[in-house]
Scaffold this active site. Structure first.
Site, PDB file in Angstrom:
ATOM      1  CB  CYS A   2      30.142  47.155  33.536  1.00  0.00           C
ATOM      2  SG  CYS A   2      31.799  47.440  32.948  1.00  0.00           S
ATOM      3  NE  ARG A  27      27.582  43.886  38.904  1.00  0.00           N
ATOM      4  CZ  ARG A  27      27.130  42.694  38.552  1.00  0.00           C
ATOM      5  NH1 ARG A  27      26.237  42.099  39.294  1.00  0.00           N
ATOM      6  NH2 ARG A  27      27.563  42.100  37.467  1.00  0.00           N
ATOM      7  CD1 TRP A  74      36.132  47.322  38.101  1.00  0.00           C
ATOM      8  CD2 TRP A  74      36.709  46.051  36.353  1.00  0.00           C
ATOM      9  NE1 TRP A  74      37.234  46.573  38.461  1.00  0.00           N
ATOM     10  CE2 TRP A  74      37.609  45.790  37.410  1.00  0.00           C
ATOM     11  CE3 TRP A  74      36.885  45.362  35.152  1.00  0.00           C
ATOM     12  CZ2 TRP A  74      38.648  44.876  37.319  1.00  0.00           C
ATOM     13  CZ3 TRP A  74      37.929  44.449  35.051  1.00  0.00           C
ATOM     14  CH2 TRP A  74      38.792  44.218  36.123  1.00  0.00           C
ATOM     15  CG  ASN A 100      27.279  45.588  32.009  1.00  0.00           C
ATOM     16  OD1 ASN A 100      27.634  46.758  31.999  1.00  0.00           O
ATOM     17  ND2 ASN A 100      26.517  45.069  32.958  1.00  0.00           N
ATOM     18  N   GLY A 101      30.270  43.849  29.098  1.00  0.00           N
ATOM     19  CA  GLY A 101      30.831  42.782  28.261  1.00  0.00           C
ATOM     20  C   GLY A 101      31.954  43.316  27.396  1.00  0.00           C
ATOM     21  CD  GLU A 481      38.781  31.022  49.648  1.00  0.00           C
ATOM     22  OE1 GLU A 481      39.153  31.010  48.475  1.00  0.00           O
ATOM     23  OE2 GLU A 481      38.078  31.925  50.128  1.00  0.00           O
ATOM     24  CE  LYS A 485      38.519  35.300  50.106  1.00  0.00           C
ATOM     25  NZ  LYS A 485      37.554  34.523  49.396  1.00  0.00           N
ATOM     26  CD  GLU A 488      39.705  37.965  47.399  1.00  0.00           C
ATOM     27  OE1 GLU A 488      39.160  38.454  46.408  1.00  0.00           O
ATOM     28  OE2 GLU A 488      39.348  36.899  47.901  1.00  0.00           O
ATOM     29  CG  HIS A 504      58.667  18.101  46.610  1.00  0.00           C
ATOM     30  ND1 HIS A 504      59.521  17.109  46.218  1.00  0.00           N
ATOM     31  CD2 HIS A 504      57.813  17.539  47.499  1.00  0.00           C
ATOM     32  CE1 HIS A 504      59.198  15.975  46.827  1.00  0.00           C
ATOM     33  NE2 HIS A 504      58.159  16.221  47.606  1.00  0.00           N
ATOM     34  CE  LYS A 603      30.538  39.077  45.645  1.00  0.00           C
ATOM     35  NZ  LYS A 603      31.467  38.204  46.410  1.00  0.00           N
TER      36      LYS A 603
HETATM   37  C1  F6R Z   1      37.513  35.639  45.763  1.00  0.00           C
HETATM   38  C2  F6R Z   1      36.425  35.858  44.838  1.00  0.00           C
HETATM   39  C3  F6R Z   1      36.582  35.400  43.438  1.00  0.00           C
HETATM   40  C4  F6R Z   1      35.324  34.625  42.999  1.00  0.00           C
HETATM   41  C5  F6R Z   1      35.442  34.255  41.517  1.00  0.00           C
HETATM   42  C6  F6R Z   1      34.273  33.406  41.058  1.00  0.00           C
HETATM   43  O1  F6R Z   1      37.178  36.060  47.036  1.00  0.00           O
HETATM   44  O2  F6R Z   1      35.407  36.410  45.177  1.00  0.00           O
HETATM   45  O3  F6R Z   1      37.719  34.623  43.280  1.00  0.00           O
HETATM   46  O4  F6R Z   1      35.206  33.490  43.796  1.00  0.00           O
HETATM   47  O5  F6R Z   1      35.478  35.429  40.756  1.00  0.00           O
HETATM   48  O6  F6R Z   1      33.070  34.072  41.199  1.00  0.00           O
HETATM   49  P1  F6R Z   1      31.699  33.313  41.191  1.00  0.00           P
HETATM   50  O7  F6R Z   1      31.676  32.402  42.349  1.00  0.00           O
HETATM   51  O8  F6R Z   1      30.670  34.395  41.285  1.00  0.00           O
HETATM   52  O9  F6R Z   1      31.638  32.563  39.897  1.00  0.00           O
END
Ligand code: F6R
Length: 608
Positions: A2, A27, A74, A100-101, A481, A485, A488, A504, A603
């Site tokens: 949000c 975001r 959101w 927000n929250g 990682e 990637k 997502e 295993h 985001k």
């Molecule tokens: C993956 C991604 C998320 C962030 C996670 C932490 O590509 O973007 O997994 O890494 O939400 O976010 P930050 O780093 O902003 O605390």
């Protein structure tokens, strides 16, 4: 997640707030709304979907009012709908709130208010706020007193903006565990949950702290801290954002742009810090705690998602280079652990946004333990940056694609330097690593120059339903990682595993329809990784490998190979990550997905 934007001043508020909401689109959100107020009343507009739809519905020309608040939502409580979109209002439509929250006790508050006859129209937690303010404003002498009383009833996390027809020249803002920044203009003020929304108008900002209640008019900002029950003077800070960095430029997507920023990211993260010629690492952000750092005998890293995987790379780095034991915890789990802590433990929070709710909660948890709280944060002035005792900024610039790419590169670059700093020059890798950090931007560029090759490989694998990523030692967190990637942005099921774990369990999944991405770069463990690839081949599993240039053997083992320049094992995650980021990007693109805004994700995850 949000977003909140507000304006009070001499200009029409609606276009400014709508532009701000547009800047926060990255975001992630599913509905948006705006309310403006003048001496005769309020105009409320909401839309499900994009801000562009809201802008069309608002017709800014028709709303010259100088006081406005807007929101991108959101969905957490209730589906995306006109009813659930913010701003929310009381029944008389005199009090408007964006939030927000999460209000954790909203069910009890709603029951209480409903029993008093208040009518609710949405499924949200937020709607209790305007009704609660309404309730108190009928019983208390001033609107501010009503607002304070309402805030005192809320449990959970909030950043809220409130405007009312009762005070048509005042914007109210309050925060607890969710960010809010006030922009200072000339005879006008801005409010936002993220500086990106207002940086076009002003670079002068002040950040609100927990329990702050701000009363903002065109000429004045007054902040009262409700916990300390006294007025607070916040210092005005200068945003170091570069507007150009936030633009797409010639790139098709922010994700691609941000992957291509890797060489510049490494340079910014090492600039003035790694001084190979003088054989020193100078981390200004840690200078104030140098004495305390000498007594640290354990480091606990807390983070989420990609930042957590950077933390796992950090564990290998700090243990190998500085000899200090490290544990890495998912912030969401750490909060609820009963972890023994001594004062010689340091907590290191890693976060791109600096606003991740779980990571903030982890820092809060140790508030009373007297432990040193450090941060590796990208967003300057963010909550985590301000909560920690000391830290090192990533200086990667704004990251707008939901999938984190350049932030990982910056975080690992900073972690290498922190590990070197903590080693006090005792590791024999000190000099070679400083030299390698100098050479790394050029090597990152060589990886990027292979984008076309990686794109072709991605096209070949785009229709698989599953993917396994495997690696050993420094390449193990990279495998985790890489899988994150891919899943997502492409929605392909992907798992990361330590290559040594194959026998295993995971090997059971392998067949001709289950490809693996093997991280097989030069390392003293390479032969062991070869054996794991052989095991996959024996079960007809297709293999894409990442290997070091000059490796003659790998082409016999893998179906497809991406060759990376030679580097040290400690810097390998940076080059490996870039190749995997490109692979995920091109697969997502080939599958026709919205690469920058994957479904269901946001985001900056500002709620738990
Ligand atoms: C993956 C991604 C998320 C962030 C996670 C932490 O590509 O973007 O997994 O890494 O939400 O976010 P930050 O780093 O902003 O605390």
């Amino acid at each position: 997640m949000c977003g909140i934007v507000g304006y009070i001043g001499k200009r029409a508020g609606a276009p400014i707030v709508l532009d701000g909401l547009q800047a926060l689109e990255y975001r992630g959100y599913d509905s948006a709304g705006l309310v403006t107020i003048n001496a005769t009343g309020a105009t409320l507009t909401k839309q499900v979907g994009r801000v562009a739809g809201l802008t069309a519905a608002v017709e800014p020309q028709a709303q010259p009012d100088h006081l406005a608040i807007g929101h991108t939502r959101w969905a957490t409580h209730g589906v995306p709908s006109m009813f659930n979109a913010h701003p929310h209002t009381n029944t008389a439509k005199t009090i408007f709130v964006v939030h927000n929250g999460i209000i954790e006790n909203y069910v009890q508050l709603r029951d209480r208010l409903q029993a008093l006859g208040y009518q609710f129209v949405s499924e949200t937690d937020t709607e209790v706020i305007p009704h609660l303010i309404d309730y108190y404003s009928q019983r208390l002498p001033s609107f501010t007193a009503a607002l304070k009383a309402a805030l005192a009833d809320l449990r959970g996390a909030y950043a809220i903006a409130v405007i009312t027809t009762i005070r048509p020249t005042t914007l109210y803002a309050a925060r607890l565990s969710s960010p809010l920044v006030i922009g200072v203009g000339d005879g006008e003020h801005y409010l936002a949950s993220d500086p990106a929304a207002i940086m076009e108008h002003t670079k002068q900002v002040l950040y609100l702290d927990d329990y702050d209640l701000a009363t903002i008019t065109a000429d004045k900002i007054s902040v009262h801290n409700l916990k300390r029950d006294k007025p607070i003077e916040h210092t005005v800070e200068l945003l170091d954002f570069d507007n150009e960095q936030a633009q797409l430029g010639d790139y098709a997507h922010f994700m691609l742009k941000e992957i291509h920023e890797a060489p510049a990211t490494i340079r910014s993260a090492t600039l003035g810090r790694s001084l190979a010629a003088k054989n020193i690492v100078k981390l200004g952000g840690l200078e104030s705690v140098v004495a305390q750092l000498k007594y640290i005998d354990r480091i606990v890293i807390v983070a989420c998602g990609t930042s957590y995987y950077a933390g796992l790379v950090g564990e290998y780095l700090i243990e190998e280079l500085a000899g200090i034991p490290v544990e890495v915890h998912l912030a969401s789990e750490f909060k609820y652990r009963h972890e023994p802590f001594s004062r010689s433990t340091a907590l290191l929070a890693i976060s791109q946004s600096g606003e991740t709710a779980d990571t903030i909660a982890a820092l809060k948890k140790v508030e009373d333990y007297g432990v040193l709280r450090l941060g590796i944060v990208n967003a300057v002035g963010s909550t985590i940056a301000r909560m920690t005792d000391a830290g090192v900024y990533c200086h990667a610039g704004p990251e707008q694609a939901v999938a984190s790419t350049k932030a990982f590169i910056a975080q690992v670059t900073v972690l290498i330097q922190i590990a070197l700093h903590l080693s006090n020059g005792r590791t024999k890798l000190f000099k070679p690593l400083l030299k390698e950090l100098d050479d790394l931007p050029a090597k990152a560029q060589i990886v990027l120059d292979q984008a076309e090759t990686i794109k072709k490989i991605a096209a070949k694998y785009k229709d698989y339903r599953d993917f396994l990523f495997i690696g050993r030692q420094y390449n193990f967190p990279c495998a985790l990682e890489g899988a994150l990637k891919l899943k997502e942005v492409s929605y392909i099921h992907a798992e990361g595993y330590a290559a040594g774990e194959m026998k295993h369990g995971p090997l059971a999944m392998i067949d001709k329809d289950f490809p693996s991405f093997a991280l097989a770069t030069n390392s003293f463990l390479l032969d062991k990784t070869y054996s794991n690839i052989e095991e996959i081949r024996a079960r007809k599993g297709p293999v894409v490998a990442i290997a070091t240039v000059g490796n003659k053997h790998i082409a016999d083992l893998a179906d497809d190979v991406i060759y990376l320049p030679e580097t040290l094992e400690q810097t390998q995650p940076i080059l490996t990550a870039i190749a995997m980021q490109l692979f995920s990007y091109y697969i997502a693109l080939a599958r026709g997905h919205n690469v920058d805004r994957p479904r269901n994700l946001a985001k900056s995850v500002t709620v738990e």
